[in-house]
Each structure stands twice: as structure tokens, then as C-alpha cells.
Enzyme design. Structure first.
Site, PDB file in Angstrom:
ATOM      1  CB  THR A  15      -0.786   0.120   1.107  1.00  0.00           C
ATOM      2  OG1 THR A  15      -0.085   0.193   2.524  1.00  0.00           O
ATOM      3  CG2 THR A  15      -1.853  -1.005   1.451  1.00  0.00           C
ATOM      4  CG  ASP A  16      -1.139   4.882  -1.213  1.00  0.00           C
ATOM      5  OD1 ASP A  16      -1.841   4.674  -0.130  1.00  0.00           O
ATOM      6  OD2 ASP A  16      -1.652   5.119  -2.596  1.00  0.00           O
ATOM      7  CD  GLN A  17       2.381   9.496   3.764  1.00  0.00           C
ATOM      8  OE1 GLN A  17       2.613  10.144   2.617  1.00  0.00           O
ATOM      9  NE2 GLN A  17       2.948  10.195   4.818  1.00  0.00           N
TER      10      GLN A  17
END
Length: 144
Positions: A15-17
Site C-alpha cells: 500500500t501507499d501512505q
């Protein structure tokens, strides 16, 4: 028509932030689904490569419909979408836990000699695969 169903739990590293799965991860999930489909059809990627044949991706098309987030488990459905003796097109649909379609798409593959990278006819090089892929293509066409 056989459809491989694979479940993957979304890992934090995918996942991203914001906790949303990065678009590049879906290709990895497609590869997992494709490997499962090939096994369901009675074959093995590892044995294919041991025989001196590789199956590189030559085209990718993915359509992103909704986000998947960290902690969810997704379902990947994979099937033979098209086949012509030289190219195999695999179809994918990735669903979230609510059974909502998140990603759909295809990858197109050819087989090549592992030493020269020259394309090979699946019909000639892998007649057992060819027979099964032809059957799956026909069943997919009948499905509609």
C-alpha cells in the site's frame, strides 16, 4: 471454462501512505492468479521454464474501478480469455471482500526459447498446453 479463484490478504508493504494498494501490485496479483490457473489446468510454470521455455508478458491492460485497502482480502478470478496458437490472453477480475469488482483486465503472453528469446509456437512446442488452451478458448466463446 475453468476459472482459478485465488485469495490474497493485502499486506502493508503493498500500500501507499494512505493505506491504498499501489497500482503496481495488481500485476503481481495477476501473476499469482495466472500461476494458479496454469496449475488448475494441469501444468506448471516451473516445469515450463525447466524445459527451456519462457512465457513473457507482451501486453497488459488493467482497468481500476475502486480502491483496495490494507487489511482486506481480495479474490482474484483468472481464466483463458483468448488464444490463437501463438499468443495466450489471460483475463482477470479482482474483487474486494464485499464482492465488488475493483480491477479487471488482461495480460497477453507468447512463449520464447529461454536461450535465444525467439518466439515459439505453443501449438508445436507445447502440444498438451495447446490442446487445453484451445478447449478453454472454445468454452469461453460459448460462455459469451
Amino acid at each position: 471454462m475453468k476459472i482459478a479463484t485465488t485469495h490474497v490478504q493485502v499486506r502493508y508493504a503493498e500500500t501507499d501512505q494512505m493505506g491504498v494498494v499501489h497500482h503496481s501490485q495488481y500485476l503481481i496479483w495477476c501473476e499469482i492468479g495466472r500461476s494458479d490457473l496454469i496449475e488448475l489446468l494441469g501444468f506448471s510454470y516451473a516445469k515450463l521454464e525447466e524445459s527451456g521455455v519462457l512465457a513473457p508478458v507482451i501486453d497488459v491492460s488493467l482497468s481500476y474501478k475502486r480502491s483496495v485497502r490494507y487489511g482486506e482480502t481480495v479474490r482474484i478470478d483468472t481464466w483463458i480469455d483468448d488464444y490463437n496458437g501463438l499468443r495466450a490472453v489471460y483475463g482477470y477480475e479482482i474483487y474486494n471482500e464485499d464482492n465488488r469488482l475493483c480491477v479487471s483486465g488482461t495480460t497477453t503472453h507468447v512463449i520464447v526459447d529461454s536461450q535465444s528469446f525467439r518466439p515459439r509456437s505453443m501449438k508445436k512446442q507445447l502440444p498438451e498446453w495447446h490442446e487445453v488452451y484451445e478447449r478453454e478458448k472454445k468454452q469461453n466463446e460459448e460462455r459469451g
